[in-house]
Design an enzyme around this catalytic site. Structure first.
Site, PDB file in Angstrom:
ATOM      1  N   GLN A  94       3.373   5.628  -5.189  1.00  0.00           N
ATOM      2  CA  GLN A  94       2.286   5.451  -6.148  1.00  0.00           C
ATOM      3  C   GLN A  94       0.937   5.633  -5.478  1.00  0.00           C
ATOM      4  O   GLN A  94       0.820   5.723  -4.246  1.00  0.00           O
ATOM      5  CB  GLN A  94       2.380   4.055  -6.778  1.00  0.00           C
ATOM      6  CG  GLN A  94       2.356   2.927  -5.752  1.00  0.00           C
ATOM      7  CD  GLN A  94       2.749   1.592  -6.357  1.00  0.00           C
ATOM      8  OE1 GLN A  94       1.918   0.685  -6.433  1.00  0.00           O
ATOM      9  NE2 GLN A  94       4.011   1.459  -6.767  1.00  0.00           N
ATOM     10  N   HIS A  96      -3.526   4.597  -6.328  1.00  0.00           N
ATOM     11  CA  HIS A  96      -4.466   3.873  -7.182  1.00  0.00           C
ATOM     12  C   HIS A  96      -5.839   4.540  -7.152  1.00  0.00           C
ATOM     13  O   HIS A  96      -6.237   5.127  -6.134  1.00  0.00           O
ATOM     14  CB  HIS A  96      -4.617   2.423  -6.707  1.00  0.00           C
ATOM     15  CG  HIS A  96      -3.328   1.709  -6.522  1.00  0.00           C
ATOM     16  ND1 HIS A  96      -2.418   1.529  -7.543  1.00  0.00           N
ATOM     17  CD2 HIS A  96      -2.770   1.139  -5.424  1.00  0.00           C
ATOM     18  CE1 HIS A  96      -1.366   0.869  -7.088  1.00  0.00           C
ATOM     19  NE2 HIS A  96      -1.553   0.628  -5.801  1.00  0.00           N
ATOM     20  N   GLU A 115      -6.289  -2.155  -1.508  1.00  0.00           N
ATOM     21  CA  GLU A 115      -5.455  -3.317  -1.221  1.00  0.00           C
ATOM     22  C   GLU A 115      -5.134  -3.407   0.264  1.00  0.00           C
ATOM     23  O   GLU A 115      -5.408  -2.474   1.038  1.00  0.00           O
ATOM     24  CB  GLU A 115      -4.157  -3.267  -2.025  1.00  0.00           C
ATOM     25  CG  GLU A 115      -3.274  -2.077  -1.708  1.00  0.00           C
ATOM     26  CD  GLU A 115      -2.132  -1.925  -2.713  1.00  0.00           C
ATOM     27  OE1 GLU A 115      -0.987  -1.747  -2.261  1.00  0.00           O
ATOM     28  OE2 GLU A 115      -2.383  -1.958  -3.937  1.00  0.00           O
ATOM     29  N   HIS A 173       1.473   5.590  -1.360  1.00  0.00           N
ATOM     30  CA  HIS A 173       2.187   4.555  -0.622  1.00  0.00           C
ATOM     31  C   HIS A 173       3.405   4.064  -1.388  1.00  0.00           C
ATOM     32  O   HIS A 173       3.508   4.213  -2.609  1.00  0.00           O
ATOM     33  CB  HIS A 173       1.258   3.377  -0.308  1.00  0.00           C
ATOM     34  CG  HIS A 173       0.682   2.719  -1.535  1.00  0.00           C
ATOM     35  ND1 HIS A 173      -0.429   3.210  -2.177  1.00  0.00           N
ATOM     36  CD2 HIS A 173       1.059   1.626  -2.241  1.00  0.00           C
ATOM     37  CE1 HIS A 173      -0.725   2.430  -3.213  1.00  0.00           C
ATOM     38  NE2 HIS A 173       0.177   1.469  -3.278  1.00  0.00           N
ATOM     39  N   ARG A 193       2.205   6.143 -10.928  1.00  0.00           N
ATOM     40  CA  ARG A 193       3.475   6.408 -10.230  1.00  0.00           C
ATOM     41  C   ARG A 193       3.695   7.905 -10.068  1.00  0.00           C
ATOM     42  O   ARG A 193       3.586   8.672 -11.021  1.00  0.00           O
ATOM     43  CB  ARG A 193       4.646   5.794 -11.004  1.00  0.00           C
ATOM     44  CG  ARG A 193       4.649   4.283 -11.003  1.00  0.00           C
ATOM     45  CD  ARG A 193       5.877   3.709 -11.702  1.00  0.00           C
ATOM     46  NE  ARG A 193       5.740   2.267 -11.846  1.00  0.00           N
ATOM     47  CZ  ARG A 193       5.090   1.685 -12.848  1.00  0.00           C
ATOM     48  NH1 ARG A 193       4.563   2.433 -13.799  1.00  0.00           N
ATOM     49  NH2 ARG A 193       4.994   0.384 -12.892  1.00  0.00           N
TER      50      ARG A 193
END
Length: 327
Positions: A94, A96, A115, A173, A193
């Site tokens: 996936q 982001h 993150e 990742h 995804r």
């Protein structure tokens, strides 16, 4: 504005069932993959604010609850999401969006999603995918995403307990099996995804091919780090970036004096042992995987353990810096 009289808040975890989940966070069928331990919709356990959400307290008390630096940057919004993840199988590959992409693709005001992972447990040989192989171009990455060949260009890394991995927005990742970890991120659940290991398509697990092409950055790479001790302090710096700071704190029966400095709330998640957090006349006891929030305006507080020692992960929000410090 009404004065906030409570300064310590025990948070109720919210569990999420995931097809890739295990049994270390909660025994359940379907398996639990995530415990959301601190986010906007976390409920307060105990005290005068029991039953209210973090978002409600942020709206009602502003910088008293969030801290002055957080309120200056984000207004009355709680800007972090802290999770625990139990990975018994591969998560989807996936990616982001960053803040600008999230505002454009998701909606005005949406946060991006940068993150970081801190690995609590890692079986021997446990791996993750993070970033792409050297020489991968933007066009080559787009073709691999569209053709279902993303693993051909993805970079696989072995990880171990006690390691931190910073995953900036735009980095492809996937977490592998045999991992139990702590994740701190921007307050966003936006996930595009790319590949889901040929699992049967189901509601909530669709692929997002063109969105992934739009936000995946071949130059965005993970930053591995090991916590670095601070002289004379039980707190070790794991990571500092523009969106959050993460410390690993080892405490024993000697009191550790802490301070929010008025700038940011502190999110304290206990990962080993038992500990007590105290501030003025308030005290909260934490057991493994429990989380407490210290209000940004609380100032000085204390951490101690009388049960043979404890490890606490402490997340906060820095003033805007525009940097990533590798611990």
């Amino acid at each position: 504005m009404t004065t906030l009289t409570q300064r310590l808040f025990l948070l109720e975890p919210q569990y999420r069932e995931r097809v890739w989940g295990g049994r270390r966070l909660k025994a359940s069928d379907p398996p639990v993959g995530e415990a959301w331990v601190a986010f906007e919709e976390s409920l307060i356990r105990g005290g005068a604010q029991a039953g209210l959400t973090v978002a409600r307290l942020a709206a009602d008390y502003g910088e008293q609850f969030l801290g002055s630096d957080v309120a200056e940057r984000f207004g009355a919004r709680f800007p972090l999401l802290v999770k625990l993840l139990d990975c018994a199988d591969w998560l989807s590959v996936q990616v982001h969006p960053d803040d600008e992409q999230a505002a454009r693709l998701v909606g005005p005001g949406a946060f991006g999603k940068t993150e970081a992972w801190y690995f609590l447990e890692a079986e021997e040989g446990a791996t993750v995918y993070a970033g792409v192989r050297p020489g991968t171009t933007r066009d080559g990455l787009a073709r691999a995403i569209r053709d279902g060949r993303i693993l051909d260009v993805s970079r696989r890394l072995e990880v171990r307990a006690g390691q931190t991995l910073y995953i900036p927005a735009g980095t492809l990742h996937s977490l592998g099996p045999g991992l139990l970890l702590y994740e701190v991120q921007q307050a966003s659940d936006t996930t595009f995804r790319v590949y889901d290991w040929d699992r049967p398509a189901s509601a909530g697990r669709s692929l997002h091919i063109e969105e992934s092409v739009a936000v995946a950055d071949p130059d965005s790479a993970p930053v591995p780090a090991m916590p670095q001790a601070r002289p004379g302090s039980p707190a070790a710096a794991a990571l500092s970036c523009d969106y959050f700071e993460l410390d690993v704190v080892r405490v024993g029966d000697t009191v550790f004096e802490c301070d929010t400095g008025g700038g940011s709330f502190h999110v304290l998640t206990l990962t080993e042992g038992e500990a007590e957090v105290s501030c003025g006349g308030e005290a909260v006891r934490l057991e493994r995987y429990e989380t407490a929030l210290v209000a940004g305006g609380a100032g000085a507080y204390r951490l101690r353990s009388d049960a043979g020692g404890a490890q606490v992960l402490r997340a906060s929000v820095p003033p805007r810096s525009g940097r990533v410090d590798e611990a």
